[in-house]
Design a protein around this motif. Structure first.
Motif, PDB file in Angstrom:
ATOM      1  N   GLU A 194       0.432   8.427  -0.424  1.00 17.45           N
ATOM      2  CA  GLU A 194       0.916   6.885  -0.174  1.00 17.45           C
ATOM      3  C   GLU A 194      -0.196   6.267  -1.140  1.00 17.45           C
ATOM      4  O   GLU A 194       0.518   5.196  -1.532  1.00 17.45           O
ATOM      5  CB  GLU A 194       0.212   6.473   1.238  1.00 17.45           C
ATOM      6  N   SER A 195      -1.423   6.573  -1.390  1.00 18.94           N
ATOM      7  CA  SER A 195      -2.047   5.772  -2.328  1.00 18.94           C
ATOM      8  C   SER A 195      -1.271   5.865  -3.783  1.00 18.94           C
ATOM      9  O   SER A 195      -1.185   4.957  -4.450  1.00 18.94           O
ATOM     10  CB  SER A 195      -3.377   6.551  -2.946  1.00 18.94           C
ATOM     11  N   VAL A 198       1.758   3.457  -3.564  1.00 15.04           N
ATOM     12  CA  VAL A 198       1.319   2.004  -3.623  1.00 15.04           C
ATOM     13  C   VAL A 198       0.833   1.609  -4.838  1.00 15.04           C
ATOM     14  O   VAL A 198       1.177   0.653  -5.383  1.00 15.04           O
ATOM     15  CB  VAL A 198       0.161   1.765  -2.756  1.00 15.04           C
ATOM     16  N   ALA A 201       4.107   1.396  -7.165  1.00 14.42           N
ATOM     17  CA  ALA A 201       4.689   0.137  -6.655  1.00 14.42           C
ATOM     18  C   ALA A 201       4.085  -1.013  -7.425  1.00 14.42           C
ATOM     19  O   ALA A 201       4.575  -2.029  -7.931  1.00 14.42           O
ATOM     20  CB  ALA A 201       4.990   0.014  -5.395  1.00 14.42           C
ATOM     21  N   TYR A 202       2.657  -1.128  -7.162  1.00 15.91           N
ATOM     22  CA  TYR A 202       1.980  -2.335  -8.020  1.00 15.91           C
ATOM     23  C   TYR A 202       2.111  -2.276  -9.111  1.00 15.91           C
ATOM     24  O   TYR A 202       2.427  -3.329  -9.931  1.00 15.91           O
ATOM     25  CB  TYR A 202       0.513  -1.998  -7.378  1.00 15.91           C
ATOM     26  N   LYS A 294       4.170  -4.138  -1.230  1.00 17.86           N
ATOM     27  CA  LYS A 294       3.834  -2.890  -0.986  1.00 17.86           C
ATOM     28  C   LYS A 294       2.183  -2.773  -1.191  1.00 17.86           C
ATOM     29  O   LYS A 294       1.737  -2.083  -0.585  1.00 17.86           O
ATOM     30  CB  LYS A 294       4.107  -2.192  -2.307  1.00 17.86           C
ATOM     31  N   VAL A 295       1.513  -3.913  -1.722  1.00 22.12           N
ATOM     32  CA  VAL A 295       0.080  -3.919  -1.783  1.00 22.12           C
ATOM     33  C   VAL A 295      -0.307  -5.083  -0.636  1.00 22.12           C
ATOM     34  O   VAL A 295      -0.342  -6.484  -0.943  1.00 22.12           O
ATOM     35  CB  VAL A 295      -0.393  -4.437  -3.135  1.00 22.12           C
ATOM     36  N   LYS A 296      -0.433  -4.740   0.538  1.00 17.67           N
ATOM     37  CA  LYS A 296      -0.580  -5.775   1.739  1.00 17.67           C
ATOM     38  C   LYS A 296      -2.171  -6.033   1.805  1.00 17.67           C
ATOM     39  O   LYS A 296      -2.740  -5.325   2.643  1.00 17.67           O
ATOM     40  CB  LYS A 296       0.108  -5.134   2.927  1.00 17.67           C
ATOM     41  N   PRO A 323      -5.459  -2.495  -7.324  1.00 18.03           N
ATOM     42  CA  PRO A 323      -5.096  -1.265  -6.886  1.00 18.03           C
ATOM     43  C   PRO A 323      -6.377  -0.374  -6.115  1.00 18.03           C
ATOM     44  O   PRO A 323      -5.972   0.499  -5.355  1.00 18.03           O
ATOM     45  CB  PRO A 323      -4.672  -0.439  -8.030  1.00 18.03           C
ATOM     46  N   ALA A 326      -6.513  -1.665  -2.705  1.00 22.80           N
ATOM     47  CA  ALA A 326      -5.398  -1.072  -1.960  1.00 22.80           C
ATOM     48  C   ALA A 326      -5.521   0.253  -1.631  1.00 22.80           C
ATOM     49  O   ALA A 326      -5.118   0.627  -0.375  1.00 22.80           O
ATOM     50  CB  ALA A 326      -3.991  -1.087  -2.786  1.00 22.80           C
ATOM     51  N   ILE A 330      -5.898   2.168   2.568  1.00 19.43           N
ATOM     52  CA  ILE A 330      -5.199   3.113   2.710  1.00 19.43           C
ATOM     53  C   ILE A 330      -6.191   4.318   3.457  1.00 19.43           C
ATOM     54  O   ILE A 330      -5.939   4.828   4.497  1.00 19.43           O
ATOM     55  CB  ILE A 330      -4.333   3.842   1.539  1.00 19.43           C
TER      56      ILE A 330
END
Length: 365
Positions: A194-195, A198, A201-202, A294-296, A323, A326, A330
């Motif tokens: 998941e990292s 993310v 996507a960032y 993606k980065v909430k 990042p 983020a 996670i």
């Protein structure tokens, strides 16, 4: 019988000591941390490219080299364009001098009217200020030389680190899974996966955002008819990569450049209107849909993280901070006892409000 948990003040003290220790390590070792962190972000972004090339039958090493070559060409193209525009800007030295002289005369007249200071008195004040700056000139020059040296080291190490991280990515992933022996391997693998998603996507969202901001700014600057419109648009888009503060810095520099090339104050007003409009569109439409989806992270923790990153590692630290936060979110969300920290970093308020509206609008069967 279960052991008693440690008192809150003890746990808080240990957390603060850990934060201070980590900050000290990052600050003292930034010559290693900064290029390695930037290389990690680039390597994560290039993993899908390498995997796609390998699926096409290209061996691992050539696939990595091709991905790196594409990245170098893209970054080199942006740097070449900005350098050529700066060179073209400096060629108009006579016009720039005329613009600066005109604005200085207007400023001197305003000072004379407001503060009753003659041009000779203003010149004396400027001369005194210049003499006071001479003492700090040598230290500033030394800092510039040190910055150039660090930049050359960064440019040299970045592709090397990126290549090695891509080459040993499976080994590094397995190491991260094995080193946390007390945690379930499936959970560690989920955190790593998941990292990576993310961060990819960032980074990809930042590239798209930079292109959109450059196009919107260029259209606006061309419509108002200011000089070096394309250069200023790309300049704003590149600085917009720095969260929150980048566009402010770009706006100030764009105003200064426009002041040297135009004697019309209306050009400055229209330039600020375009910059503010683009910033409004970016903050409310582009960033939430492309990057923020993606980065909430909430805005407060993001700003604090950017400031801390800048204090520890300068401009590069400001870029790396989001990042990094983020990834921490996670990890916090999946580690027992750290969920409150994950909620503190996250932007859960909007999610709760949306769910509440859905429950209120839902009609009973």
């Amino acid at each position: 019988m279960p052991s008693n948990p440690q008192p809150f003040y003890f746990r808080l003290t240990m957390v603060l000591l850990m934060l201070v220790l980590i900050s000290a390590i990052i600050y003292l070792g930034q010559d290693l941390v900064v290029p390695l962190s930037l290389a990690t972000l680039i390597a994560i972004l290039l993993i899908p490219v390498c995997q796609w090339l390998q699926k096409k039958g290209i061996p691992k090493v050539p696939a990595i080299l091709i991905a790196l070559l594409i990245t170098v060409i893209f970054i080199g193209g942006v740097i070449w364009f900005l350098s050529s525009q700066v060179a073209s800007f400096l060629q108009d030295s006579d016009q720039i001098k005329k613009g600066i002289d005109a604005h200085l005369n207007n400023f001197q007249n305003w000072v004379r009217q407001q503060f009753k200071l003659s041009p000779a008195e203003q010149q004396d004040l400027l001369q005194q200020a210049g003499n006071s700056l001479k003492d700090s000139g040598k230290s500033a020059l030394g800092g510039t030389v040190a910055s150039l040296k660090n930049m050359l080291v960064l440019i040299t190490l970045l592709p090397i680190y990126t290549f090695l991280l891509l080459y040993y990515r499976s080994l590094i992933r397995q190491f991260l899974i094995d080193v946390f022996s007390n945690a379930p391997k499936k959970r560690v693998a989920e955190i790593i996966g998941e990292s990576r998603i993310v961060v990819q996507a960032y980074m990809f969202g930042l590239i798209i955002e930079m292109i959109i901001v450059a196009v919107l700014s260029a259209v606006g600057f061309l419509l108002i008819g200011i000089k070096y419109a394309i250069f200023l648009a790309v300049f704003c888009a590149v600085f917009n990569l720095l969260p929150y503060v980048g566009m402010l810095i770009a706006s100030i520099l764009c105003v200064l450049i426009t002041l040297t090339t135009s004697q019309q104050f209306s050009d400055i007003i229209w330039l600020m209107v375009v910059v503010l409009l683009v910033q409004f569109i970016d903050n409310n439409i582009i960033m939430p849909r492309i990057v923020g989806s993606k980065v909430k992270l909430n805005a407060l923790m993001t700003i604090i993280g950017v400031v801390i990153g800048g204090l520890l590692c300068g401009i590069a630290g400001m870029f790396i901070s989001i990042p990094a936060i983020a990834i921490l979110k996670i990890i916090f969300d999946r580690v027992e006892g750290l969920q409150p920290w994950g909620r503190l970093l996250g932007d859960e308020e909007n999610t709760h409000s949306k769910n509440k509206r859905l429950l209120q609008n839902k009609k009973p069967a």
